[in-house]
Design an enzyme around this catalytic site. Structure first.
Site, PDB file in Angstrom:
ATOM      1  CD  GLU A 102      -4.996   3.464 -22.142  1.00  0.00           C
ATOM      2  OE1 GLU A 102      -5.575   4.122 -22.240  1.00  0.00           O
ATOM      3  OE2 GLU A 102      -5.302   2.549 -21.433  1.00  0.00           O
ATOM      4  CG  ASP A 104      -5.867  -0.466 -20.031  1.00  0.00           C
ATOM      5  OD1 ASP A 104      -5.666   0.105 -21.502  1.00  0.00           O
ATOM      6  OD2 ASP A 104      -6.134   1.223 -19.050  1.00  0.00           O
ATOM      7  CD  GLU A 106      -1.527  -1.430 -17.264  1.00  0.00           C
ATOM      8  OE1 GLU A 106      -1.621  -0.672 -17.710  1.00  0.00           O
ATOM      9  OE2 GLU A 106      -2.413  -1.606 -16.835  1.00  0.00           O
TER      10      GLU A 106
END
Ligand code: NAG
Ligand code: NAG
Ligand code: NAG
Ligand code: NAG
Length: 288
Positions: A102, A104, A106
């Site tokens: 993953e 990311d 955010e």
């Protein structure tokens, strides 16, 4: 193997097993599926704009139709404006399963006038804990800005408006696994995380401001799409447009990265000695 022969090998493998998909200014309805939110996510303007909303009942989200194995992926986002405390807009690449990889971005909302926090993380083989967080040098709610990920066999680079904010290098040579075998989809969602997002959960979502909304436009992916049926050409135009496969930061970009890390980084797992009293993770050596 040197990193350049390594990436030539990957290039050849990509030609064998997949196509380089190039989608610039792509239509959201062709590239993405709305996955949840019961009408709170919308594709508008003939596929050029996507909006997510969040209210007290639900958030919303979408995911890419394609899976990618390495690529340069750009998206323009305009984040929830006003009092966005408690809201999180997640925008990330992820594979499936317990040992997933993953990458990311955010965006943690804040009270009006207080800065958003841009949280980044990298997971490989199901293991994350590689957070770096930033404030931004502009108001990300006033207009669209471009958030990009370059993911190649040597490194992952996070960019904001073309400025590198984080580089995560492949540390396999010192025994740290690196995301390179599992194709990932793009996911994005707007949701309520007021139990932790803003000042560690102290500031709650103000539902009188709902619905909250984030917008997306101008998606572009210059990426490897495994098992894609379209043909691969090896003309020089294609090779040039795949320069991301060998992308590294030149001196100017290194300087800009340092500028961001010095002035806007608010958290780095590689300096959190309270969290790692036994010593920092091995990948911190390559990434500092
Ligand atoms: C919100 O603003 C406060 C005060 O400036 C800051 O400490 C914090 O990092 C900001 N972001 C979040 C997500 O709490
Ligand atoms: C859309 O993205 C492309 C490349 O990703 C960029 O060249 C172009 O300027 C962007 N368009 C707008 C309106 O920002
Ligand atoms: C691609 O095809 C190979 C061989 O058919 C298969 O093993 C693999 O799982 C496929 N990958 C994806 C991402 O569909
Ligand atoms: C980049 O920096 C390295 C050393 O830090 C130097 O040797 C090299 O000449 C520089 N390259 C350019 C194009 O300035």
């Amino acid at each position: 193997m040197t990193s350049s022969s390594n990436s030539r090998l990957v290039l050849v493998m990509c030609f064998m097993i997949s196509a380089f998909g190039i989608a610039i200014g792509a239509k959201f309805d062709q590239e993405f599926d709305i996955t949840w939110g019961d009408g709170r996510a919308k594709i508008l303007n003939n596929g050029d704009l996507l909006t997510l909303t969040l209210d007290k009942i639900s958030g919303s989200g979408f995911q890419s139709k394609n899976e990618y194995l390495f690529g340069k992926i750009d998206m323009q986002l305009k984040l929830v404006h006003g009092n966005s405390a408690g809201t999180v807009t997640a925008y990330y690449l992820s594979s499936q399963g317990a040992t997933h990889d993953e990458i990311d971005f955010e965006f943690l909302g804040n009270l009006s006038g207080d800065p958003y926090t841009l949280h980044t993380n990298v997971f490989s083989q199901g293991k994350g804990n590689r957070e770096q967080q930033f404030h931004l040098w502009f108001d990300p709610t006033a207009d669209f800005h471009t958030y990009s990920i370059t993911w190649n066999p040597q490194r992952i680079i996070f960019y904001v408006d073309g400025t590198p904010i984080r580089e995560y290098k492949n540390s396999e040579s010192i025994g740290v696994s690196y995301p390179k075998n599992q194709p990932m989809r793009i996911y994005s969602s707007l949701w309520n995380a007021d139990d932790w997002a803003t000042r560690g959960g102290l500031v709650k979502t103000d539902w009188s401001q709902a619905p909250f909304s984030a917008s997306y436009r101008n998606f572009s992916a210059n990426a490897c799409i495994p098992n894609s049926s379209s043909s691969c050409s090896s003309n020089s135009a294609t090779l040039t447009s795949n320069s991301w496969l060998n992308e590294e930061l030149d001196n100017t970009s290194q300087e800009r990265l340092k500028w961001v890390q010095k002035n806007y980084m608010v958290y780095d797992y590689c300096t959190d000695s309270k969290r790692f009293p036994q010593g920092f993770p091995a990948d911190c050596v390559q990434n500092n």
